[in-house]
Design a protein around this motif. Structure first.
Motif, short mmCIF file in Angstrom:
data_model
loop_
_atom_site.label_atom_id
_atom_site.label_comp_id
_atom_site.label_asym_id
_atom_site.label_seq_id
_atom_site.Cartn_x
_atom_site.Cartn_y
_atom_site.Cartn_z
N PHE A 181 40.30 37.34 55.29
CA PHE A 181 40.56 38.15 54.60
C PHE A 181 39.44 38.60 53.09
N SER A 182 39.59 39.65 52.59
CA SER A 182 38.46 40.42 52.05
C SER A 182 38.63 39.86 50.53
N PRO A 183 37.60 39.37 49.69
CA PRO A 183 37.97 38.17 48.43
C PRO A 183 38.31 39.58 47.46
N PHE A 184 38.28 41.00 48.12
CA PHE A 184 38.15 41.68 46.15
C PHE A 184 39.28 42.47 46.29
N TYR A 185 40.11 41.73 45.63
CA TYR A 185 41.45 41.60 45.11
C TYR A 185 42.09 41.51 43.40
N GLY A 186 42.89 42.17 43.13
CA GLY A 186 43.76 40.91 41.72
C GLY A 186 42.63 40.87 40.61
N THR A 187 42.99 40.05 39.75
CA THR A 187 42.59 40.14 38.12
C THR A 187 40.54 40.60 38.60
N SER A 188 40.26 39.72 39.87
CA SER A 188 38.84 40.33 39.04
C SER A 188 37.80 41.13 39.97
N PHE A 189 39.04 41.50 41.03
CA PHE A 189 38.20 42.81 41.64
C PHE A 189 38.81 44.19 40.45
N PHE A 190 39.72 43.99 40.06
CA PHE A 190 39.43 45.58 38.58
C PHE A 190 39.20 45.20 37.78
N ILE A 191 38.73 43.81 37.39
CA ILE A 191 37.54 43.98 35.99
C ILE A 191 36.86 44.90 36.59
N LYS A 192 35.73 44.58 37.71
CA LYS A 192 34.91 44.63 38.72
C LYS A 192 34.73 46.32 38.58
N ASN A 193 35.96 46.75 38.96
CA ASN A 193 36.29 48.46 38.99
C ASN A 193 35.91 48.82 37.85
N LEU A 194 36.13 47.70 36.67
CA LEU A 194 36.93 49.15 35.38
C LEU A 194 34.62 49.28 34.62
#
Length: 465
Positions: free
Chosen positions: A265-278
């Protein structure tokens, strides 16, 4: 796609937005209550302090009260959670004012009207967020397409009982391991396939984001081989245990009454990934602006030495194995007969004179910040390979496609550990893949910052032909 990835495992990010919005509603309710009595929206300092404290109490109670990782729609949920938390919030706030003997500093009319207005606004915005969530699912923005694999009876049971109106996981197709004729079984309109069908076609045609393998007596002998097979694809793989008697353990999720063990399962999801994307978008725009003079200077050098085109565009493999066009400053001579998949090696005669400097300083990578802004790439992640190389190495290197479980990056864990340039030597790609898989498995925002800082030193001090 990025919005879907944020929600690919649970709805924690949506719940965070929802809770924070409700906290802001408490301030609006306080201002409205004060306006009804004093005909002004400007709150005195003591009322502002009280409102901030009430909002903080609500946020803290929400964190303890709601342990679900899924946004649940319906007024019943509002009565069970929001109404209870809001009531407790005001009770605690009143107790604090009584204990500190400051209750006379606040108007009772303001307090009770604040409570009444808060209840009304909470109910209104609960209905509003339910509608927004429904629209996100209907528009496929947060929908996860699922391939279900198991025996026919188990698949029928899961399709029948899985709540389409609650979950944003949609079973798009199934593989029934014990079916002999796809026409003689009822899967409620969901298309079915067999074990020996073309998996590439199934995954790509139905835009599959997750694979669910049902654990049952009939599937036990297939599970290990199925897991090994799907580890060669970039999609997330989960083992579903409909009758599990085990308590929650690491890697185990629960959805709609079913237990899921996350095999891959990819760990790139949720709030952390949203912050990374921003951060990706902000930093890419910033880097493009400050490096624009450098891009213009080397563009003119390329133009004077070998003419147009200045930029080099090529298909690369991205998240979930999907292709995209990567942009670079051109560092090679124009060769119409040259293969697009031929890697640049030490002393390569195809390299421009200015191209040697461009490649030495990694200036050719700067236009890729545009790819990051577009959403094709991230600043930090596994480097994207050419399509021919992806096709070749997916057969030669174990678990190669697992490195595509996140956005490809301009720089990555492999690159800051010396795994850069061509992969001509035997084992060089294996080493690079191991670094990429380590990054995906251990990803967090601090690791990204570390890689960014180390990249600066690699570019400045490491020799690259």
């Amino acid at each position: 796609m990025l919005i879907e990835k944020i929600f690919q495992r649970d709805d924690k990010f949506f719940l965070i937005i929802y809770r924070l919005f409700l906290a802001l509603i408490l301030y609006l309710s306080s201002s409205l209550s004060y306006f009804l009595r004093n005909k002004t929206w400007v709150l005195p300092e003591r009322y502002i302090e009280a409102t901030v404290i009430i909002s903080l109490i609500f946020i803290v109670l929400s964190l303890f009260k709601s342990k679900e990782n899924r946004f649940k729609r319906g007024i019943a949920q509002w009565f069970r959670v929001e109404l209870m938390v809001l009531t407790q919030t005001f009770i605690i706030a009143i107790m604090i004012t009584v204990m500190l003997k400051i209750s006379d500093n606040y108007s009772r009319l303001w307090l009770f009207s604040n409570i009444a207005i808060s209840y009304f606004l909470f109910l209104f915005f609960k209905v509003f967020f339910d509608y927004v969530y429904s629209q996100l699912i209907k528009s496929n923005l947060i929908q996860r397409n699922v391939l279900l694999i198991g025996d026919a009876i188990a698949c029928q049971n899961i399709i029948h009982n899985f709540p389409k109106k609650v979950s944003n996981s949609v079973i798009k197709c199934i593989i029934a391991i014990d079916q002999t004729d796809s026409k003689d079984l009822n899967f409620y309109g969901v298309p079915s396939f067999k074990l020996n069908d073309d998996y590439d076609y199934i995954l790509n045609h139905h835009y599959i984001g997750q694979i669910w393998i049902v654990s049952s007596e009939k599937t036990q002998s297939y599970i290990e081989n199925l897991i090994d097979k799907f580890l060669n694809y970039s999609v997330d793989c989960r083992l579903i245990l409909p009758e599990s008697k085990f308590k929650f353990v690491e890697g185990l999720d629960n959805e709609a009454g079913f237990d899921f063990y996350n095999v891959s399962f990819s760990p790139f999801y949720g709030t952390s990934f949203f912050i990374k994307n921003l951060l990706d978008k902000f930093l890419s725009l910033f880097f493009l602006l400050i490096t624009l003079p450098i891009i213009i200077f080397f563009s003119l050098c390329i133009l004077f030495e070998n003419g147009f085109p200045i930029f080099f565009k090529q298909k690369r493999t991205g998240w979930d194995g999907k292709s995209f066009n990567i942009f670079k400053l051109r560092s090679l001579y124009k060769h119409k007969s040259a293969s697009d998949s031929q890697q640049v090696t030490s002393g390569d005669k195809r390299v421009l004179k200015i191209g040697k400097i461009i490649r030495r300083l990694s200036v050719d990578e700067l236009p890729q910040f545009y790819n990051v802004i577009k959403g094709d790439m991230s600043i930090v992640g596994p480097r994207p390979h050419m399509l021919d190389h992806t096709k070749y190495y997916s057969k030669e290197v174990n678990n190669f496609m697992q490195r595509h479980k996140c956005l490809p990056g301009i720089t990555g864990w492999a690159q800051v550990h010396g795994a850069r340039g061509p992969t001509t030597e035997k084992g060089s790609m294996d080493k690079r893949v191991q670094h990429d898989l380590y990054y995906i498995k251990n990803w967090n925002l601090m690791l990204d910052f570390y890689i960014l800082i180390k990249t600066v030193f690699v570019v400045l001090f490491q020799k690259v032909d």
